[in-house]
Enzyme design. Structure first.
Site, PDB file in Angstrom:
ATOM      1  N   ASP A 307       0.864  -1.187   0.000  1.00 50.32           N
ATOM      2  CA  ASP A 307       0.000   0.000   0.000  1.00 50.32           C
ATOM      3  C   ASP A 307       0.900   1.236   0.000  1.00 50.32           C
ATOM      4  OD1 ASP A 307      -2.091   1.727   0.057  1.00 50.32           O
ATOM      5  OD2 ASP A 307      -2.895   1.102   1.999  1.00 50.32           O
TER       6      ASP A 307
HETATM    7  C1  NOJ Z   1      -3.758   4.136   0.272  1.00 50.98           C
HETATM    8  C2  NOJ Z   1      -4.955   3.367   0.737  1.00 50.98           C
HETATM    9  O1  NOJ Z   1      -4.716   2.825   2.022  1.00 50.98           O
HETATM   10  C3  NOJ Z   1      -5.363   2.243  -0.202  1.00 50.98           C
HETATM   11  O2  NOJ Z   1      -6.596   1.725   0.219  1.00 50.98           O
HETATM   12  C4  NOJ Z   1      -5.423   2.727  -1.613  1.00 50.98           C
HETATM   13  O3  NOJ Z   1      -5.843   1.679  -2.471  1.00 50.98           O
HETATM   14  C5  NOJ Z   1      -4.067   3.264  -2.004  1.00 50.98           C
HETATM   15  N1  NOJ Z   1      -3.731   4.380  -1.147  1.00 50.98           N
HETATM   16  C6  NOJ Z   1      -3.987   3.690  -3.464  1.00 50.98           C
HETATM   17  O4  NOJ Z   1      -4.713   4.833  -3.671  1.00 50.98           O
END
Ligand code: NOJ
Length: 767
Positions: A307
């Site tokens: 993530d």
């Molecule tokens: C951070 C978030 O925690 C996640 O859910 C998301 O898919 C990603 N950013 C990409 O935008």
């Protein structure tokens, strides 16, 4: 957790060739192929891998936010990804293989052409996006939709979102979020299916099926699903987003892992690792989770994506010394693709050259990514989703908007309706629509919409006007901002209320009050709106409260005491129409709470299925001492999980089991009759809960194991019939393994987690 903790330490300590050898060949693992097509894909992919340089391999494991169509606010200095010229160059060089959060058929073709035509190996790019609850057509936020308790609906909205996304040059969505959310302070409750394990499992599988479709990933309408955030991200201590998590293996495996397993069983071929540390080990650097459980136990064959810089955050966690160390730990733990940090690109060549990461592990990660690209059909048709005519035909179609309205209606939960105040009459009744959400369109999509069509947002006012016979019967007054007072607002609201027959008070949270990084210390309605509610209630006019919310809320004072309370969440594009359909009685409400509304914020974390204590209290014993309760309230819910009323009333008969003894490999039928005593058609959600009376681990007071939807015409009675089997009585034991123990179980067929009287069924030992 002794054995897993040891494994973890052993893996984490590994570095250098000797340590890596100890991982064994099995860890690197031979890819499995299940079909001739997969065998062809594997041959193709391995031939490519044989030709790739180490930089090109690192490039396939490198994912950047798309600078061509979506510019992230915080451009990461590590790789200059906000710079289209720089990224164009990287695509040509083969040092980026994946982009996310850009959409559009035309742009997709333009960018894919650079990869396919201008890079040495012509490997197509993978385009990903956060399509969480719709693309241009916005469906209810996932928490709202969970209130429908309807996997078929969740599958259909995911399918529609996939059709729009896939036609807009997207191949992968970062959804569903399957984090079981037991602390309502945590802002991301809004993105998932709420507090219950079973409901999360069922909706997780349904959403994966919806996104990926049933015709294979190469189908033009399929989106690769990415359940997230693996794992236990939602267990952030004190509900504060990104906070650390700490729990027993029984809780991890019994509560937080099952919805992921359900997603993989439904075919999800990618997964996102979380930001959190679990029991002291960040999950993005956690080989026990990402390899032992995910690969060795579950046989997951897709790829793991970090993530947004979570591998870089191993440094801030104090778990890695620097970027190189962070890349090493994440890669060895099992993260195949790095999101945004650029660390894999920067360090993989040197890590391999110095023997700190085996080339075989890099090849394995590349193979997983390329096999997924092959499964998506990208090698045969890199321009899938790049046809603007199809994009125009399906994105924002009437069918999708009709579905958004249906889903909106089914997501609404009626908490209370004293004196049958609802439904309102579409004519002959003067209505004052008061509150910050009356004519508002900025807070109907809710969190996580990047591309929703803002020109097609239906406000409550617009929905009411469309449903009412005489526009003159509606007056709309704001009264208050969401979190600030509005000068003269209360006076105007009181005046309007005084002239109306009924007040509809639209209050609650704005979009920005839930979602990522939006944790709250109190889950209440902001003070300026409470003051508005106070003033409106003092007029003595009947008040219908319409709650706007991305989590369960604490209801107090005149809001709690209002004769009618409706949970309307964030319902997406068709919000105003959906709310009007229910408020004016075109459809009877049928939603059920997927999260308990506690009496007080301070009960958080709260879920109906918390383990019982040795000093249980009950709802009626507010003055009883030396039991598990607070000074101010019992530890029950004001409105429990599963609660939801309809127009009229549904009554339950006695529960009748076909037998009182369940054979080890047998089944028992349980049935209850439900009667619609009202004068409208309704839908009742009958819920099956169990409780293991004596077990080797203390059990929750109840656990949901199944539901039945029963549609009932006015005055009609039907039986809801369930089949109970041993598998439904299973729990995760202290050793982390599924356990089922013979003995007596309480079983309820009822309308909420706090309703009903149990019958008992005895599970007999194996013959
Ligand atoms: C951070 C978030 O925690 C996640 O859910 C998301 O898919 C990603 N950013 C990409 O935008």
């Amino acid at each position: 957790m002794t054995s897993s903790a040891q494994t973890l330490t052993r893996r984490h300590m590994l570095s250098g060739a000797a340590g890596l050898a100890a991982l064994g060949a099995g860890w690197i693992g031979a890819p499995r192929v299940a079909s001739a097509r997969q065998a062809d894909n594997l041959a193709r992919v391995d031939a490519l891998i044989a030709r790739m340089t180490i930089q090109e391999k690192a490039g396939q494991l490198n994912l950047l936010a798309d600078p061509f169509r979506f510019r992230p606010q915080n451009v990461n200095p590590l790789d200059g990804q906000g710079d289209p010229a720089r990224v164009t160059q990287m695509i040509r060089e083969g040092t980026v293989g994946n982009l996310f959060n850009g959409i559009g058929a035309d742009a997709g073709r333009r960018i894919q052409t650079i990869a396919v035509e201008e890079s040495r190996l012509g490997i197509p790019l993978l385009f990903a996006a956060d399509i969480i609850h719709g693309l241009k057509t916005v469906f209810p936020v996932p928490l709202a939709e969970a209130a429908a308790f309807d996997p078929d609906l969740a599958q259909r909205t995911a399918r529609a979102a996939a059709v729009e996304g896939a036609a807009s040059a997207v191949h992968q969505t970062y959804a569903p979020m399957v984090d079981v959310a037991r602390d309502q302070r945590w802002g991301r409750v809004v993105e998932g299916a709420g507090e219950d394990v079973w409901l999360n499992e069922v909706l997780s599988a349904a959403r994966v099926r919806g996104f990926q479709g049933e015709r294979g990933l190469a189908d033009r309408d399929a989106l690769l699903a990415t359940p997230k955030h693996f794992a236990a991200y939602s267990a952030a201590i004190a509900g504060m987003d990104y906070n650390t998590t700490d729990m027993s293996e029984a809780t991890l495996r019994g509560v937080f892992l099952p919805p992921f397993k359900a997603a993989f069983e439904a075919g999800a071929l990618s997964v996102m690792s979380g930001f959190n540390a679990l029991n002291g080990v960040p999950v993005t650097g956690n080989p026990w989770l990402l390899t032992d459980i995910l690969r060795d136990e579950w046989g997951f064959a897709g790829f793991v994506v970090s993530d947004y810089t979570s591998e870089n955050e191993l440094i801030a966690h104090g778990f890695a010394a620097d970027g190189r160390d962070a890349a090493r730990i994440a890669l060895l733990a099992g993260v195949d693709m790095s999101m945004v940090s650029g660390l894999y690109l920067e360090h993989i060549p040197d890590l391999v050259a110095k023997g700190d990461v085996p080339l075989a592990r890099v090849d394995q990660a590349v193979r997983r990514v390329l096999m997924t690209k092959a499964a998506l059909g990208l090698f045969d048709n890199p321009y899938r989703g790049c046809d603007p005519r199809r994009e125009r035909a399906v994105v924002g179609s009437k069918a999708h908007h009709d579905l958004a309205r249906e889903a909106g209606v089914k997501s609404i939960v009626l908490l209370k309706n004293e004196g049958a105040l609802l439904p309102l009459k579409p004519s002959g009744q003067k209505i004052a629509l008061i509150g910050p959400f009356g004519d508002d369109v900025d807070n109907i999509f809710g969190p996580w919409t990047i591309w929703g069509d803002e020109s097609r947002r239906v406000s409550l006012e617009a929905g009411f006007r469309a449903a009412m016979a005489d526009a003159g019967d509606l007056v709309v007054v704001k009264g208050s901002e969401v979190e600030a007072e509005l000068a003269g607002g209360i006076e105007a609201a009181v005046l309007a209320a005084g002239q109306a027959d009924v007040v509809v008070l639209a209050i609650g949270e704005s979009t920005r009050m839930s979602g990522e990084a939006q944790s709250r210390t109190e889950i209440d309605i902001p003070a300026p709106q409470r003051a508005l509610a106070e003033a409106v209630a003092a007029t003595g006019k009947p008040v219908v409260v319409l709650l706007r919310n991305g989590r369960a809320l604490e209801l107090a004072g005149p809001v709690k005491d209002a004769p009618a309370i409706v949970v309307t969440w964030f319902l997406g594009s068709e919000m105003g129409h959906a709310v009007a359909d229910v408020v004016f009685g075109k459809v009877s409400p049928s939603g059920r709470l997927p999260v308990s509304f506690p009496h007080r914020s301070g009960q958080s974390p709260y879920s109906y299925d918390h383990r019982i204590t040795g000093r249980p209290a009950d709802n009626s014993l507010a003055t009883q001492e030396y039991v598990a309760r607070y000074r101010e309230t019992t530890n029950t819910a004001l409105y429990p999980f599963g609660h939801g009323l309809t127009y009229g009333a549904v009554t339950y008969g006695a529960v009748t089991p076909s037998e009182t003894s369940l054979a080890w490999d047998g089944s028992v039928e349980l049935s209850v009759s439900v009667t619609n005593t009202g004068d409208r058609a309704v839908e009742e959600t009958v819920q099956l809960y169990i409780h293991d009376r004596v077990a080797s681990l203390v059990q929750p007071g109840r656990r949901l194991r199944d539901v039945r939807k029963v549609t009932l015409a006015a005055g009609e009675t039907k039986a809801a019939v369930f089949t109970l089997r041993r598998s439904q009585l299973e729990f995760i034991g202290g050793d982390g393994r599924p356990t089922v123990e013979p003995g007596v179980f309480n079983v309820w067929l009822t309308s909420s987690a706090q309703a009903g009287t149990p019958v008992t069924v005895r599970l007999a030992p194996p013959a």
